[in-house]
Design a protein around this motif. Sequence first.
Motif, PDB file in Angstrom:
ATOM      1  N   GLN A   1      47.819 -23.989  57.495  1.00 27.47           N
ATOM      2  CA  GLN A   1      47.654 -25.444  57.573  1.00 27.47           C
ATOM      3  C   GLN A   1      49.003 -26.140  57.474  1.00 27.47           C
ATOM      4  N   SER A   2      49.899 -25.571  56.682  1.00 27.36           N
ATOM      5  CA  SER A   2      51.216 -26.176  56.492  1.00 27.36           C
ATOM      6  C   SER A   2      52.032 -26.176  57.781  1.00 27.36           C
ATOM      7  N   CYS A   3      51.979 -25.056  58.528  1.00 31.33           N
ATOM      8  CA  CYS A   3      52.810 -24.968  59.735  1.00 31.33           C
ATOM      9  C   CYS A   3      52.023 -25.268  61.009  1.00 31.33           C
ATOM     10  N   GLY A   4      50.691 -25.420  60.879  1.00 24.02           N
ATOM     11  CA  GLY A   4      49.885 -25.745  62.050  1.00 24.02           C
ATOM     12  C   GLY A   4      49.733 -24.600  63.036  1.00 24.02           C
ATOM     13  N   ARG A   5      49.902 -23.381  62.575  1.00 23.27           N
ATOM     14  CA  ARG A   5      49.788 -22.207  63.440  1.00 23.27           C
ATOM     15  C   ARG A   5      48.988 -21.119  62.735  1.00 23.27           C
ATOM     16  N   VAL A   6      48.247 -20.351  63.512  1.00 24.06           N
ATOM     17  CA  VAL A   6      47.587 -19.171  62.956  1.00 24.06           C
ATOM     18  C   VAL A   6      48.641 -18.097  62.732  1.00 24.06           C
ATOM     19  N   LEU A   7      48.682 -17.542  61.543  1.00 22.11           N
ATOM     20  CA  LEU A   7      49.695 -16.545  61.202  1.00 22.11           C
ATOM     21  C   LEU A   7      49.150 -15.122  61.213  1.00 22.11           C
ATOM     22  N   VAL A   8      47.857 -14.967  60.879  1.00 23.77           N
ATOM     23  CA  VAL A   8      47.278 -13.638  60.696  1.00 23.77           C
ATOM     24  C   VAL A   8      45.960 -13.544  61.442  1.00 23.77           C
TER      25      VAL A   8
ATOM     26  N   GLN B   1      43.031 -17.912  50.531  1.00 23.96           N
ATOM     27  CA  GLN B   1      43.350 -19.330  50.391  1.00 23.96           C
ATOM     28  C   GLN B   1      44.842 -19.586  50.575  1.00 23.96           C
ATOM     29  N   ARG B   2      45.674 -18.681  50.068  1.00 23.57           N
ATOM     30  CA  ARG B   2      47.120 -18.855  50.235  1.00 23.57           C
ATOM     31  C   ARG B   2      47.520 -18.761  51.706  1.00 23.57           C
ATOM     32  N   VAL B   3      46.937 -17.800  52.415  1.00 23.61           N
ATOM     33  CA  VAL B   3      47.263 -17.658  53.827  1.00 23.61           C
ATOM     34  C   VAL B   3      46.783 -18.879  54.605  1.00 23.61           C
ATOM     35  N   LYS B   4      45.591 -19.358  54.302  1.00 23.99           N
ATOM     36  CA  LYS B   4      45.075 -20.558  54.976  1.00 23.99           C
ATOM     37  C   LYS B   4      45.971 -21.767  54.707  1.00 23.99           C
ATOM     38  N   ALA B   5      46.455 -21.868  53.477  1.00 24.04           N
ATOM     39  CA  ALA B   5      47.347 -22.988  53.140  1.00 24.04           C
ATOM     40  C   ALA B   5      48.646 -22.898  53.937  1.00 24.04           C
ATOM     41  N   MET B   6      49.159 -21.693  54.124  1.00 23.51           N
ATOM     42  CA  MET B   6      50.368 -21.511  54.924  1.00 23.51           C
ATOM     43  C   MET B   6      50.105 -21.921  56.369  1.00 23.51           C
TER      44      MET B   6
ATOM     45  N   ALA C   1      53.705 -16.287  65.562  1.00 22.76           N
ATOM     46  CA  ALA C   1      54.164 -17.205  64.520  1.00 22.76           C
ATOM     47  C   ALA C   1      54.205 -16.495  63.171  1.00 22.76           C
ATOM     48  N   GLY C   2      53.233 -15.624  62.933  1.00 19.70           N
ATOM     49  CA  GLY C   2      53.215 -14.874  61.683  1.00 19.70           C
ATOM     50  C   GLY C   2      54.419 -13.967  61.533  1.00 19.70           C
TER      51      GLY C   2
END
Length: 299
Positions: free
Chosen positions: A44-51, A37-42, A62-63
Motif C-alpha cells: 500500500q505504501s509503494c502502490g505496487r504488488v511486491l509478492v 499485514q506487514r507485506v500488505k502495508a509495504m 517491484a518486489g
Amino acid sequence: MQRFTLDQLETLRALVQDGTFEKAARRLHVTASAVSQRVKAMEQSCGRVLVQRTTPVCLTAAGAVVLRYARQVELLEADTERALREDGSAERSVQISLAVNADSLATWFLGALAGVADELDITFDLHREDQEHTISLLRSGAVMAAVTSDRESIQGCVTEPLGRMRYRAVATPAFVTRWLAHGLAALPEAPVVTFDRNDDLQDAFLRAHAGGPGAPPRHVIPTSHDFARAVLLGMGWGVLPEQQCLDEIADGRLVELAAAHPVDVPLYWQRWNLSSPLLDAVSTAVRVQAERTLRPLTV
C-alpha cells in the motif's frame, strides 16, 4: 511513497528466504497474519504488488527492487554496528549472499571466502548458477555480488575484471581410439558430457572445430566434480577447467582434443555500488584469489 520500516524490510527478507508466510512468521516470532499485514502495508505504501502469494512466494519486479533495498539496509546496519563497537565485532553474524558459477566454486572461489569468513565473522549464502546467468540473481536482489561473464554493470552495481578461466577439451585415450580415430570430424557423433541445459561450452567447441554441434548422445552431469569424473571414466568427451585436467593430461589419463585451441571464459566481479566495509573485504578477497588462480584478462 512512505518510507518502509525496519520491521517491514526484515519481514520481506525473511519471507523470501523461507518461502512461506508461516515459516517467515516462525523465524520472526510473530504470527503469519502479522507477516501478511506487514507485506500488505509495504504494498500500500509503494502502490505496487511486491509478492505473488504462491508456494513458495515469488517476488514481482517491484518486489525485487525492494528486496535489494532491504538487503542493502541489513548490510549497512551490520557495518554500522561493527564500526560502533570498540573491538570491531558484531553481536550477530551477517550473511553475505553471492552468485558464482559451478566451475569457479569447485576450483578457486571457496579459497577466497575461507579466511574472510573467520576474520569478519560472516556467513555466506552461495547461489550456484552459470556465469552467463548469475547476473539475473544480482538484478533481482537475491545476491549482493556475482561472478559473471558480463562486463557491463547493471543499474546500481559496479564491475571489475577477475581474469580468464581456461578450459580444455579432453577425453580418455580409449575414448579417442574408439570414437575419434579419424580426427575431430567424428566429434559431432561422439558421446559428450554436459553440465546442464545451459552449458554451451561443448557446443561452442563443436561449432569451432567440427563444423557444428550435431546431435551427439549427451550425458548431463550437474556437479562440477562429477562432470570431470564422468569424462575421466570415459563416458564422453568434455570441456574441463584447467585446474581439473592438467595433471590428468600430464600423466596420460586424458588426451587434449585441440591443444592449440583452449577455451577462455572471461570472468568479472559485479557487486552493489555501495560503500560497505564488509562487502569491500569480500570483494578484495575474491580479487586476490582470482589473481592467484586465473589467467590475466586481456582487454
